[in-house]
Write a protein that holds these residues in place. Structure first.
Motif, mmCIF file in Angstrom:
data_model
loop_
_atom_site.group_PDB
_atom_site.id
_atom_site.type_symbol
_atom_site.label_atom_id
_atom_site.label_comp_id
_atom_site.label_asym_id
_atom_site.label_seq_id
_atom_site.Cartn_x
_atom_site.Cartn_y
_atom_site.Cartn_z
ATOM 1 N N GLU A 109 0.763 -1.257 0.167
ATOM 2 C CA GLU A 109 -0.154 -0.159 -0.063
ATOM 3 C C GLU A 109 0.911 0.967 0.124
ATOM 4 O OE1 GLU A 109 -0.002 -2.514 2.066
ATOM 5 O OE2 GLU A 109 -1.912 -3.436 1.787
ATOM 6 N N LEU A 110 1.906 1.352 0.756
ATOM 7 C CA LEU A 110 2.979 2.183 0.856
ATOM 8 C C LEU A 110 3.540 2.589 -0.573
ATOM 9 C CD1 LEU A 110 4.094 4.742 2.422
ATOM 10 C CD2 LEU A 110 5.646 2.924 3.242
ATOM 11 N N ARG A 111 4.074 1.430 -1.141
ATOM 12 C CA ARG A 111 4.912 1.497 -2.526
ATOM 13 C C ARG A 111 4.007 1.887 -3.763
ATOM 14 N NH1 ARG A 111 6.425 -3.828 -1.403
ATOM 15 N NH2 ARG A 111 5.299 -4.612 -3.067
ATOM 16 N N ASP A 112 2.619 1.800 -3.547
ATOM 17 C CA ASP A 112 1.556 2.185 -4.587
ATOM 18 C C ASP A 112 1.491 3.794 -4.403
ATOM 19 O OD1 ASP A 112 1.178 -0.316 -5.274
ATOM 20 O OD2 ASP A 112 -0.805 -0.739 -4.028
ATOM 21 N N ARG A 113 1.878 4.300 -3.385
ATOM 22 C CA ARG A 113 1.892 5.638 -3.012
ATOM 23 C C ARG A 113 2.918 6.446 -3.867
ATOM 24 N NH1 ARG A 113 -2.409 3.134 -0.937
ATOM 25 N NH2 ARG A 113 -3.880 4.705 -0.072
ATOM 26 N N MET A 114 3.903 5.639 -4.214
ATOM 27 C CA MET A 114 5.278 6.396 -4.844
ATOM 28 C C MET A 114 4.880 6.570 -6.314
ATOM 29 S SD MET A 114 7.909 4.232 -2.431
ATOM 30 C CE MET A 114 7.647 4.293 -0.788
ATOM 31 N N GLU A 115 5.359 7.631 -6.790
ATOM 32 C CA GLU A 115 4.987 8.199 -8.172
ATOM 33 C C GLU A 115 6.262 7.051 -9.284
ATOM 34 O OE1 GLU A 115 5.137 12.176 -9.018
ATOM 35 O OE2 GLU A 115 3.561 12.586 -7.766
ATOM 36 N N GLU A 116 7.400 7.035 -8.449
ATOM 37 C CA GLU A 116 8.506 6.194 -9.272
ATOM 38 C C GLU A 116 9.428 5.828 -8.171
ATOM 39 O OE1 GLU A 116 11.657 7.073 -12.964
ATOM 40 O OE2 GLU A 116 10.404 8.576 -12.067
ATOM 41 N N ILE A 117 9.873 4.396 -8.553
ATOM 42 C CA ILE A 117 10.965 3.693 -7.724
ATOM 43 C C ILE A 117 12.110 3.543 -8.718
ATOM 44 C CG2 ILE A 117 11.452 1.694 -6.294
ATOM 45 C CD1 ILE A 117 8.366 1.397 -5.797
ATOM 46 N N VAL A 118 13.175 4.093 -8.008
ATOM 47 C CA VAL A 118 14.544 4.068 -8.570
ATOM 48 C C VAL A 118 15.535 3.100 -7.980
ATOM 49 C CG1 VAL A 118 16.577 5.287 -9.557
ATOM 50 C CG2 VAL A 118 14.094 6.263 -9.808
ATOM 51 N N GLU A 119 15.979 1.991 -8.540
ATOM 52 C CA GLU A 119 16.988 1.117 -8.045
ATOM 53 C C GLU A 119 18.140 1.585 -8.180
ATOM 54 O OE1 GLU A 119 16.010 -2.989 -8.209
ATOM 55 O OE2 GLU A 119 13.939 -2.455 -8.076
ATOM 56 N N LEU A 120 19.265 1.713 -7.183
ATOM 57 C CA LEU A 120 20.360 2.161 -7.570
ATOM 58 C C LEU A 120 21.266 1.068 -7.351
ATOM 59 C CD1 LEU A 120 20.651 5.572 -5.244
ATOM 60 C CD2 LEU A 120 20.099 5.120 -7.894
ATOM 61 N N THR A 121 22.405 1.166 -8.379
ATOM 62 C CA THR A 121 23.169 -0.233 -8.344
ATOM 63 C C THR A 121 24.442 0.055 -7.476
ATOM 64 O OG1 THR A 121 24.454 0.612 -10.304
ATOM 65 C CG2 THR A 121 22.469 -0.990 -10.723
ATOM 66 N N GLU A 122 25.249 -0.954 -7.179
ATOM 67 C CA GLU A 122 26.487 -0.805 -6.382
ATOM 68 C C GLU A 122 27.420 0.226 -7.105
ATOM 69 O OE1 GLU A 122 29.981 -3.459 -4.435
ATOM 70 O OE2 GLU A 122 28.413 -4.274 -5.547
ATOM 71 N N LEU A 123 28.080 1.101 -5.973
ATOM 72 C CA LEU A 123 28.961 2.174 -6.849
ATOM 73 C C LEU A 123 30.329 1.692 -7.195
ATOM 74 C CD1 LEU A 123 28.584 5.036 -3.845
ATOM 75 C CD2 LEU A 123 27.485 4.914 -6.180
ATOM 76 N N THR A 124 30.531 2.277 -8.360
ATOM 77 C CA THR A 124 31.955 1.692 -8.591
ATOM 78 C C THR A 124 33.388 2.431 -8.150
ATOM 79 O OG1 THR A 124 32.005 3.394 -10.359
ATOM 80 C CG2 THR A 124 31.128 1.627 -11.237
ATOM 81 N N LYS A 125 34.254 1.520 -8.385
ATOM 82 C CA LYS A 125 35.412 2.328 -7.515
ATOM 83 C C LYS A 125 35.886 3.724 -7.961
ATOM 84 C CE LYS A 125 38.961 -0.423 -6.695
ATOM 85 N NZ LYS A 125 40.134 -1.443 -6.813
ATOM 86 N N GLU A 126 35.502 4.058 -9.213
ATOM 87 C CA GLU A 126 35.614 5.433 -9.530
ATOM 88 C C GLU A 126 34.839 6.438 -8.772
ATOM 89 O OE1 GLU A 126 38.227 6.559 -11.227
ATOM 90 O OE2 GLU A 126 39.016 4.450 -11.542
ATOM 91 N N GLN A 127 33.409 5.879 -8.775
ATOM 92 C CA GLN A 127 32.320 6.920 -8.133
ATOM 93 C C GLN A 127 32.873 7.003 -6.735
ATOM 94 O OE1 GLN A 127 29.021 4.563 -9.206
ATOM 95 N NE2 GLN A 127 28.467 5.762 -10.999
#
Length: 458
Positions: A109-127
């Motif tokens: 029910e809470l996820r449905d209230r979110m307009e967009e869900i962005v999944e972030l990948t693991e940071l690279t060594k350079e980042q």
């Protein structure tokens, strides 16, 4: 993002938070005075449209999840009541950004209230290097550690590689901690020693891989592995709690059945007592040899066929009414004749007195039984309430156990993909087979123990 939008920015960490007053304020009757954090942000920013980051909402309580459902719903957040301010506030212009480590722990029910869900990948060594460099630059600027427009502290790329390799995480929390509590602390101590010796100009420090190993000789712990171990431990604890709840539920069910049997037996006793009283009235009428009173009425059959004390009482009242009507039409002479018919024996009135004494005793027992029945009924209601609560807890633990099992299965799959020498088709299904067999064996053992205890009690 807040700077680009020209909005004030606020951070609200919800990890481990379980007090609804954090969002909606304390109630007037509370001993604490606390305005809801969202309302506090509006007051501090003096704007109705700030950008608010709600951090780690997957680690907060169910009570806060329910409030967040209304807070993130654009059709409902125009009228959110703050208990401390005792007024409704409009949060429709606020920009909310939420973060979570595991979106599966966020209610649907809470996820449905979110307009967009962005999944972030693991940071690279350079980042990670870039983030660490920005963190280093801000620290130098805040401390004003410059000499001839050159920073007093520099860290080589090789040193950053060495430092990053000592951390085991997808983010940069350990990396920032290493810089702040180890590298920066080392430099501050060295400069403080130079100042104490009267040195006017501080020396420049260059952090190399060898110096990194000297300052931080050990690696940082694997946080993901620790989290997995912690979750496995919690899963075992939940399973133990689930077993205890099942045991308590079975015990309460047995108590409920026992109380139900006692109440049923008492109801049968009440029915028998009511039949006894009604039949005694019929015997009294027959002893007086007034056959006309019961002519045409088969009251004994009605009493024996009755299935409840109420039905018996109706028949008894009907008999008493009939006897009363017949008694009014009797003549005094007939009464005298009846008395003279039994000169040497006890009169029917004396016999009736004994019957009445027995009835009084039976009525006294019934009153006592009625109190006992009322007490047992109260206990039965309490038992049903406890059974319902435990059933709800059992259902909740069962759902959590299913979720945790699915999560562990996925984590096992992920870890197996990282190990090339592990064959999932053989070992994975074998482990799953062992887990299922263990669960079935434990369930069977618990059922056998409960059945044996129930048999012994019977």
């Amino acid at each position: 993002m807040a700077e680009a939008l020209g909005k004030p920015f606020f951070l609200l960490a919800l990890g481990g938070e379980n007090d609804p007053a954090t969002l909606t304020g304390t109630k007037p009757d509370s001993s604490r005075y606390k305005i809801g954090q969202i309302a506090q942000f509006l007051i501090e920013g003096q704007k109705s449209d700030p950008l608010i980051l709600l951090d780690e909402i997957d680690k907060t309580s169910t009570s806060l999840h329910k409030i967040l459902i209304h807070l993130l719903d654009s059709e409902q957040n125009q009228n959110i009541y703050d208990h401390c301010l005792e007024t409704a506030l409009d949060f429709s212009k606020v920009t909310f950004i939420v973060t979570a480590n595991d979106k599966r722990k966020i209610p649907k029910e809470l996820r449905d209230r979110m307009e967009e869900i962005v999944e972030l990948t693991e940071l690279t060594k350079e980042q990670k290097k870039q983030i660490a460099n920005n963190f280093l630059r801000k620290w130098i600027e805040n401390k004003n550690l410059y000499q001839a427009d050159q920073p007093l502290l520099t860290i080589t790329d090789e040193a950053f590689d060495t430092l990053i390799n000592k951390t085991h995480e997808k983010g940069v929390r350990q990396l920032k901690s290493a810089l702040k509590h180890h590298i920066f602390h080392y430099c501050s101590q060295k400069w403080a020693e130079e100042e104490s010796q009267g040195q006017l100009l501080l020396s420049k420090i260059e952090i190399t891989p060898d110096l990194i190993n000297q300052i931080i000789p050990h690696d940082f712990p694997d946080t993901e592995q620790e989290d997995n171990q912690k979750e496995e431990k919690n899963t075992k604890a939940d399973q133990e709690q689930l077993w205890l709840l099942r045991k308590e539920l079975n015990s309460l069910q047995w108590e409920k059945d026992k109380l139900a049997n006692i109440i049923a037996n008492n109801n049968q006793s009440k029915l028998k007592a009511s039949k006894f009283r009604a039949l005694n009235i019929i015997k009294k009428a027959l002893m007086e040899k007034d056959e006309n009173i019961l002519t045409g009425h088969n009251y004994e059959k009605k009493i024996n066929d009755a299935t409840s004390p109420e039905e018996v009482e109706v028949v008894r009242e009907e008999i008493l009414l009939l006897i009363t009507e017949k008694s009014k039409s009797r003549k005094p002479i007939e009464k005298a004749k009846i008395i003279k018919t039994y000169p040497n024996n006890k009169s029917p009135i004396q016999n009736n007195n004994k019957v009445l004494e027995k009835l009084v005793k039976e009525l006294t027992k019934l009153v006592d039984n009625r109190d006992n029945i009322q007490s047992l009924e109260n206990k039965l209601v309490q038992s049903e309430q406890q059974t319902k609560e435990i059933a709800e807890q059992l259902n909740s633990f069962r759902q959590n156990a299913v979720l945790e099992t699915q999560k562990l299965k996925k984590e096992i799959q992920c870890s197996n993909k990282q190990k090339n020498n592990f064959n999932w088709n053989i070992n994975g299904w074998f482990i799953l087979f062992i887990i299922i067999s263990s669960v079935l064996f434990i369930s069977g053992t618990v059922y056998w123990i409960i059945h044996k205890k129930k048999t012994n009690k019977e």
